[in-house]
Design a protein around this motif. Structure first.
Motif, PDB file in Angstrom:
ATOM      1  N   UNK A 194       0.909  -1.187  -0.019  1.00  0.00           N
ATOM      2  CA  UNK A 194      -0.010  -0.037  -0.169  1.00  0.00           C
ATOM      3  C   UNK A 194       0.631   1.311  -0.059  1.00  0.00           C
ATOM      4  N   UNK A 195       1.741   1.195   0.826  1.00  0.00           N
ATOM      5  CA  UNK A 195       2.578   2.501   1.072  1.00  0.00           C
ATOM      6  C   UNK A 195       3.343   2.815  -0.350  1.00  0.00           C
ATOM      7  N   UNK A 196       3.970   1.644  -0.756  1.00  0.00           N
ATOM      8  CA  UNK A 196       4.669   1.695  -2.137  1.00  0.00           C
ATOM      9  C   UNK A 196       3.821   2.145  -3.260  1.00  0.00           C
ATOM     10  N   UNK A 197       2.418   1.565  -3.317  1.00  0.00           N
ATOM     11  CA  UNK A 197       1.595   2.129  -4.415  1.00  0.00           C
ATOM     12  C   UNK A 197       1.548   3.467  -4.399  1.00  0.00           C
ATOM     13  N   UNK A 198       1.280   4.169  -2.993  1.00  0.00           N
ATOM     14  CA  UNK A 198       1.249   5.603  -3.167  1.00  0.00           C
ATOM     15  C   UNK A 198       2.552   6.155  -3.514  1.00  0.00           C
ATOM     16  N   UNK A 199       3.608   5.687  -3.302  1.00  0.00           N
ATOM     17  CA  UNK A 199       4.725   6.487  -3.582  1.00  0.00           C
ATOM     18  C   UNK A 199       4.924   6.301  -5.200  1.00  0.00           C
ATOM     19  N   UNK A 200       4.644   5.321  -5.859  1.00  0.00           N
ATOM     20  CA  UNK A 200       4.586   4.972  -7.283  1.00  0.00           C
ATOM     21  C   UNK A 200       3.542   6.023  -7.804  1.00  0.00           C
ATOM     22  N   UNK A 201       2.306   6.253  -7.484  1.00  0.00           N
ATOM     23  CA  UNK A 201       1.517   7.141  -7.911  1.00  0.00           C
ATOM     24  C   UNK A 201       2.130   8.656  -7.948  1.00  0.00           C
ATOM     25  N   UNK A 202       2.727   9.005  -6.726  1.00  0.00           N
ATOM     26  CA  UNK A 202       3.237   9.952  -6.665  1.00  0.00           C
ATOM     27  C   UNK A 202       4.343  10.605  -7.608  1.00  0.00           C
ATOM     28  N   UNK A 203       5.330   9.463  -7.743  1.00  0.00           N
ATOM     29  CA  UNK A 203       6.488   9.511  -8.513  1.00  0.00           C
ATOM     30  C   UNK A 203       5.951   9.871 -10.069  1.00  0.00           C
ATOM     31  N   UNK A 204       4.984   8.933 -10.606  1.00  0.00           N
ATOM     32  CA  UNK A 204       4.630   9.190 -11.862  1.00  0.00           C
ATOM     33  C   UNK A 204       3.794  10.543 -12.125  1.00  0.00           C
ATOM     34  N   UNK A 205       3.025  11.003 -11.141  1.00  0.00           N
ATOM     35  CA  UNK A 205       2.423  12.163 -11.052  1.00  0.00           C
ATOM     36  C   UNK A 205       3.260  13.391 -11.258  1.00  0.00           C
TER      37      UNK A 205
END
Length: 570
Positions: A18-29
């Protein structure tokens, strides 16, 4: 329901994902999200658009799976999407391994540091070598964690799968990763004093490492050999395999000087002009611009032995100095690593000093060798840094802190997590600023030749042949290059070809031509797009394709659109 959510958020695996999914979306955004290398775009085009699984740099099994699944997903580029998902899986695995060993607070903080330093760079600029590096690091951390806990089940199997997936993306990096793992074993052996115990007890400690390392190494090499066998199963595939292996080897060293090897080139009838075309990527099996000439070029390249290794080491030091002076992403890695090693040496007992010493030596050696063999490509050297960070973080042993340091930490433990969180936030802000100020892959969309794209699409009956250097510029502004995650349209580049190695054979056959060269001079509605000097190409056509009826060929300028010149050969 409340108890269910409480249990869910206490589950380390769920929290990691869950934490890394949020980080992934943030980085791509927040990032540009583009290709880090043109090679990945080419692999993406071949696998996801043309559904060709025979790619030298990508394992056949992975390429075959992606190319076939792609048929069911037309709106996304599955080759790029898979790298994003595998990156998220790898970072989640790293978080799980760290939280499982150190607990939530310390594990999340350590994971946040790694994500800040590596996740933004990975998600922003897609590169198969970076994906391989992260998968390798995550896989070996899970293996270390399984051995520590003596539980060789799901997470251990997942670690092995991630290592194998990493080798699918870049097999050549596996020896570097394995050497880091072996050094971790040696340092752990010294720290725990296992070298002093009797042999049969030592084997009980050493056996899990030996068995797992041997099995994983055997699987990685076996699957790679299978790919090589598949890519050489017939004469055509073998020729393609040799071509890409040779050109990749050539790209890792400077091209030999023609004047110094003029006699050698003259023996195979390559003039200086033709040599320049060969360097630009022109390929013609019927002339000296062929595979044998490329092999000759590779044979003339010299690595200079020990002096070459020394030069690569000096290059590593000088590039590090330049990075520090420019304060770029590499500088962040270097500064944080030095601080981390210093803290490790200050707080740990002498028995644990071998971890930072051996890992730092391996970091220097691997960086030097990667620069020596692979021409200093950033996304290749990336593997050394992420392995060094992951292995060193995982080797921390809070029970092995010096007594004075333990007392100091106990006194400050109430504020430790808060201070760590503040450091994470500061590091995040600094890294974002550094990343934003060093966008080396940012594409200036204002220079996009939109009118040229419209012109090409409006005339599907025409065939446009691109000069090899122009082809790179032309495709870098295309929609699928600017937006890597978007799926390819069926008509994407359907009437585009180039003077390079791969061709639209079906299109050429329909038009009655046996090569792009004969199509360019003999067929109607065939045009050449070339932004560079054309006299070399005119001389080439005159030398090898002139006939009694046509003894000379000239590039006749038909149009110029968005700065790109469109010629017909007459």
């Amino acid at each position: 329901m409340k108890n269910f959510f409480i249990k869910l958020f206490k589950n380390k695996l769920f929290v990691s994902f869950a934490v890394n999914a949020l980080i992934m979306f943030f980085c791509i955004y927040v990032s540009s999200f583009s290709y880090d290398s043109y090679d990945d775009y080419v692999n993406s085009l071949l696998i996801s658009h043309y559904h060709i699984p025979y790619i030298n740099s990508i394992n056949y099994l992975l390429a075959f799976a992606v190319s076939n699944i792609q048929y069911f997903f037309s709106t996304i580029n599955l080759y790029v999407f898979a790298q994003v998902i595998f990156g998220w899986l790898a970072f989640s695995s790293i978080t799980y391994a760290l939280t499982d060993k150190f607990g939530y607070k310390k594990g999340i903080v350590f994971s946040a540091f790694l994500n800040i330093l590596f996740a933004l760079n990975h998600y922003a600029d897609i590169a198969s070598q970076k994906t391989a590096a992260i998968l390798f690091a995550a896989g070996f951390l899970l293996i270390f964690n399984a051995i520590r806990r003596k539980r060789y089940r799901f997470m251990c199997l997942l670690g092995a799968v991630e290592i194998i997936l990493g080798s699918f993306y870049c097999f050549k990096l596996f020896p570097i990763v394995l050497s880091f793992a072996i050094l971790y074993l040696i340092a752990d052996l010294i720290a725990k004093g296992k070298y002093k115990i009797k042999f049969h007890k030592f084997m009980w400690y050493f056996r899990p490492f030996l068995i797992l390392f041997v099995i994983i190494t055997a699987l990685v090499f076996a699957l790679n050999n299978y790919t090589v066998a598949v890519n050489n199963q017939n004469a055509t595939l073998q020729r393609t395999y040799e071509y890409y292996e040779t050109t990749e080897d050539i790209s890792n060293s400077p091209y030999p000087d023609y004047s110094e090897n003029e006699e050698t080139f003259n023996n195979v009838q390559i003039t200086k002009t033709e040599y320049e075309l060969l360097k630009d990527g022109y390929y013609d099996e019927k002339t000296p611009l062929n595979l044998e000439s490329l092999k000759l070029v590779h044979s003339l390249q010299s690595k200079n032995g020990i002096m070459g290794v020394w030069d690569s080491f000096v290059d590593f030091l000088s590039s590090s100095a330049v990075s520090l002076a420019n304060f770029d992403n590499d500088a962040m890695l270097i500064i944080v690593y030095i601080i981390f090693v210093a803290l490790f040496l200050v707080f740990h007992k002498k028995s644990h000093m071998f971890f930072p010493i051996l890992i730092t030596l391996q970091l220097i050696v691997s960086n030097t060798l990667l620069r020596y063999f692979y021409n200093s490509y950033y996304y290749t050297v990336y593997i050394s840094w992420i392995m060094a960070y992951c292995v060193l973080l995982y080797s921390i042993d809070f029970s092995a802190f010096k007594s004075s340091c333990n007392a100091m930490l106990k006194a400050a433990r109430k504020g430790t997590f808060f201070v760590s969180a503040m450091l994470v936030v500061v590091l995040l802000l600094v890294n974002c600023l550094v990343y934003q100020s060093h966008l080396h892959n940012a594409i200036d969309t204002k220079s996009r030749p939109s009118r040229l794209y419209v012109e090409v699409e409006r005339h599907p009956e025409r065939l446009y042949i691109l000069d090899c250097k122009t082809a790179i510029e032309y495709t870098k502004y295309s929609t699928n290059y600017i937006h890597p995650m978007w799926g390819f349209k069926k008509n994407y580049m359907r009437n585009i070809d180039s003077f390079g190695y791969l061709h639209r054979d079906s299109v050429l056959q329909k038009k009655g031509a046996d090569s792009v060269y004969t199509a360019a001079i003999n067929l109607d509605n065939v045009y050449v797009i070339d932004n560079y000097i054309t006299y070399k190409k005119e001389n080439y056509f005159k030398k090898y394709y002139s006939t009694d009826e046509n003894k000379n060929y000239f590039y006749k300028l038909e149009k110029e659109i968005d700065g790109y010149k469109i010629y017909s050969i007459v």
